[in-house]
Design an enzyme around this catalytic site. Structure first.
Site, mmCIF file in Angstrom:
data_model
loop_
_atom_site.group_PDB
_atom_site.id
_atom_site.type_symbol
_atom_site.label_atom_id
_atom_site.label_comp_id
_atom_site.label_asym_id
_atom_site.label_seq_id
_atom_site.Cartn_x
_atom_site.Cartn_y
_atom_site.Cartn_z
ATOM 1 N N ARG A 57 0.692 6.688 16.939
ATOM 2 C CA ARG A 57 0.524 7.659 15.849
ATOM 3 C C ARG A 57 1.166 9.014 16.125
ATOM 4 O O ARG A 57 1.778 9.593 15.220
ATOM 5 C CB ARG A 57 -0.964 7.823 15.506
ATOM 6 C CG ARG A 57 -1.647 6.531 15.041
ATOM 7 C CD ARG A 57 -0.766 5.682 14.187
ATOM 8 N NE ARG A 57 -1.454 4.553 13.576
ATOM 9 C CZ ARG A 57 -0.854 3.449 13.182
ATOM 10 N NH1 ARG A 57 0.462 3.325 13.346
ATOM 11 N NH2 ARG A 57 -1.516 2.475 12.623
ATOM 12 N N SER A 74 -6.689 -7.331 8.422
ATOM 13 C CA SER A 74 -5.557 -6.400 8.418
ATOM 14 C C SER A 74 -4.921 -6.366 9.799
ATOM 15 O O SER A 74 -5.592 -6.578 10.816
ATOM 16 C CB SER A 74 -6.011 -5.002 8.015
ATOM 17 O OG SER A 74 -6.904 -4.477 8.976
ATOM 18 N N ASP A 117 -7.044 6.477 12.304
ATOM 19 C CA ASP A 117 -5.640 6.848 12.156
ATOM 20 C C ASP A 117 -5.443 8.108 11.317
ATOM 21 O O ASP A 117 -4.522 8.890 11.567
ATOM 22 C CB ASP A 117 -4.839 5.688 11.565
ATOM 23 C CG ASP A 117 -4.483 4.640 12.611
ATOM 24 O OD1 ASP A 117 -4.526 4.974 13.808
ATOM 25 O OD2 ASP A 117 -4.161 3.505 12.238
ATOM 26 N N ASP A 126 0.824 -1.223 0.000
ATOM 27 C CA ASP A 126 0.000 0.000 0.000
ATOM 28 C C ASP A 126 0.848 1.259 0.000
ATOM 29 O O ASP A 126 0.614 2.179 -0.797
ATOM 30 C CB ASP A 126 -0.943 -0.004 1.200
ATOM 31 C CG ASP A 126 -2.087 -0.990 1.033
ATOM 32 O OD1 ASP A 126 -2.172 -1.623 -0.035
ATOM 33 O OD2 ASP A 126 -2.897 -1.124 1.972
#
Length: 409
Positions: free
Chosen positions: A100, A183, A129, A18
């Site tokens: 994050r 995922s 996110d 990705d």
């Protein structure tokens, strides 16, 4: 498709399919020079191959940044969060959320160093996110240009993404050609699994989803007992051996894994408004939370402890929603850190088949007074008759209410 002109963009780059597609898309759609940042957060995967992939995509060697941030992650983000005993919606230990702001911070630092005028991430347009990354960017660099490819590009399917990859000679591993069964996001604190086989909350997660813990029923029949030493609210040693923050959490992860500790199947409320089902594994964090509450139980005054418990849900929401760099989180952190000045001592924890139970705690700053609580005659004067007046004063408003209700009945 592209917005305002961008000369150079710092991309949070894992080296996976990705973000490799995003890298090429940024080059082709924006005509921008790309700088890549790859962080070792303890995700358990080799990150150095990201360098070769970035080079193959035309990124200049001086624009490739790969950094081991495990110690900083645990010291400056995980431990401060655990001082607050932070749990979102009663269960989630915020393993993804807390990573994050660190990634965002590093991207902004690199943007300043390289003269980049934009940053980019690979978060989708449905999740939390994207919010966490971008609140972090703006909180540190208010005029930075943010590129969120998943909200901008025209790809409508995975096949379209794969076609783009093949067109631009992006290597696609065989196991990436089909739809992944779920995922995964991982770092030193936890792993999270979402999507596909996990989307129906009524169906138990398959065992193959779990990657950080053995099943509790397969854990040893004999308990493991450990000690954790704390200084000012942070763990500093296991079984008397002093360890760095990342090394200590790694050791707790191993102990948790071997005893089936830290699994969570959760339906949570995302900040963007939808509910999502995730399967999380936080073995070391689960042990750490129990131990920290254990040492606080003898070192924190009742008022301070209860106030912390009242503040914690607000703190948890701020972390979950991406407001790590907001003044209200920093204000709460200052109060929490003040409360930890005497949270020092040792906790003994029993690990057994999915459970982490505190079985002992000692501290040079203990507020526990055995003479006060004993049923035997103690050394400290405590007049039982004092309790009568205490109870009557606290009962006064209840008695007034009861008399009124009795009169009006």
């Amino acid at each position: 498709m592209a917005g305002k002109p961008v000369k150079k963009v710092v991309l949070a780059y894992s080296g996976g399919l990705d973000t490799s597609i995003i890298l090429k898309w940024l080059q082709t759609e924006y005509g921008a020079e790309v700088v890549t940042f790859t962080a070792d957060l303890g995700q358990g995967e080799e990150i150095e191959p990201a360098r070769a992939k970035a080079l193959a995509a035309g990124v200049k060697p001086e624009n490739i940044f790969i950094e081991d941030v495990r110690e900083e992650f645990v010291r400056d983000f995980v431990f401060p969060m655990f001082r607050a005993n932070t749990v979102y919606e009663g269960q989630y230990l915020l393993g993804t959320s807390i990573a994050r702001p660190l990634i965002a911070k590093k991207q902004i630092e690199i943007a300043r160093k390289t003269g980049a005028d934009a940053v980019s991430h690979g978060a989708t347009g449905k999740g939390n996110d994207q919010v966490r990354f971008e609140l972090g960017y703006y909180g540190l660099e208010p005029d930075i240009h943010v590129i969120a490819p998943w909200r901008e590009w025209d790809f409508k399917s995975r096949e379209a993404l794969l076609d783009f990859a093949e067109k631009h000679q992006i290597q696609i591993a065989k196991d990436k050609r089909g739809e992944a069964p779920f995922s995964v996001d991982a770092n030193l604190l936890h792993s999270s699994s979402e999507g596909k086989v996990l989307e129906d909350p009524a169906v138990e997660a398959p065992e193959f989803v779990h990657m950080r813990t053995i099943a509790p029923e397969d854990a040893p029949d004999k308990p493991t007992v450990i000690t954790i030493d704390f200084e000012k609210g942070d763990p500093v040693a296991i079984d008397g051996v002093a360890l760095s923050p990342a090394t200590l959490l790694t050791k707790l992860n191993e102990l948790g894994r071997d005893n089936g500790i830290g699994r969570l199947d959760l339906v949570e409320n995302r900040f963007v408004g939808m509910k999502s089902r995730g399967v999380y594994e936080t073995p070391g964090g689960t042990i750490l939370l129990a131990a920290h509450r254990g040492i606080e139980s003898i070192t924190l005054d009742r008022g301070a402890m209860h106030l912390k418990d009242e503040l914690m849900p607000k703190y948890a929401s701020l972390v979950y929603n991406g407001f790590w760099f907001a003044p209200e989180r920093e204000m709460l952190q200052a109060a929490i850190d003040y409360s930890q000045q005497k949270v020092t001592g040792q906790v003994r924890v029993k690990l057994y088949k999915g459970n982490a139970a505190v079985i002992g705690r000692t501290s040079p700053y203990s507020l526990y007074d055995q003479d006060l609580v004993t049923f035997e005659e103690g050394k400290v004067a405590y007049d039982h008759r004092d309790a009568g007046g205490f109870i009557k004063l606290n009962a006064l408003r209840l008695r007034v209410l009861a008399k009124r209700d009795k009169r009006d009945a």
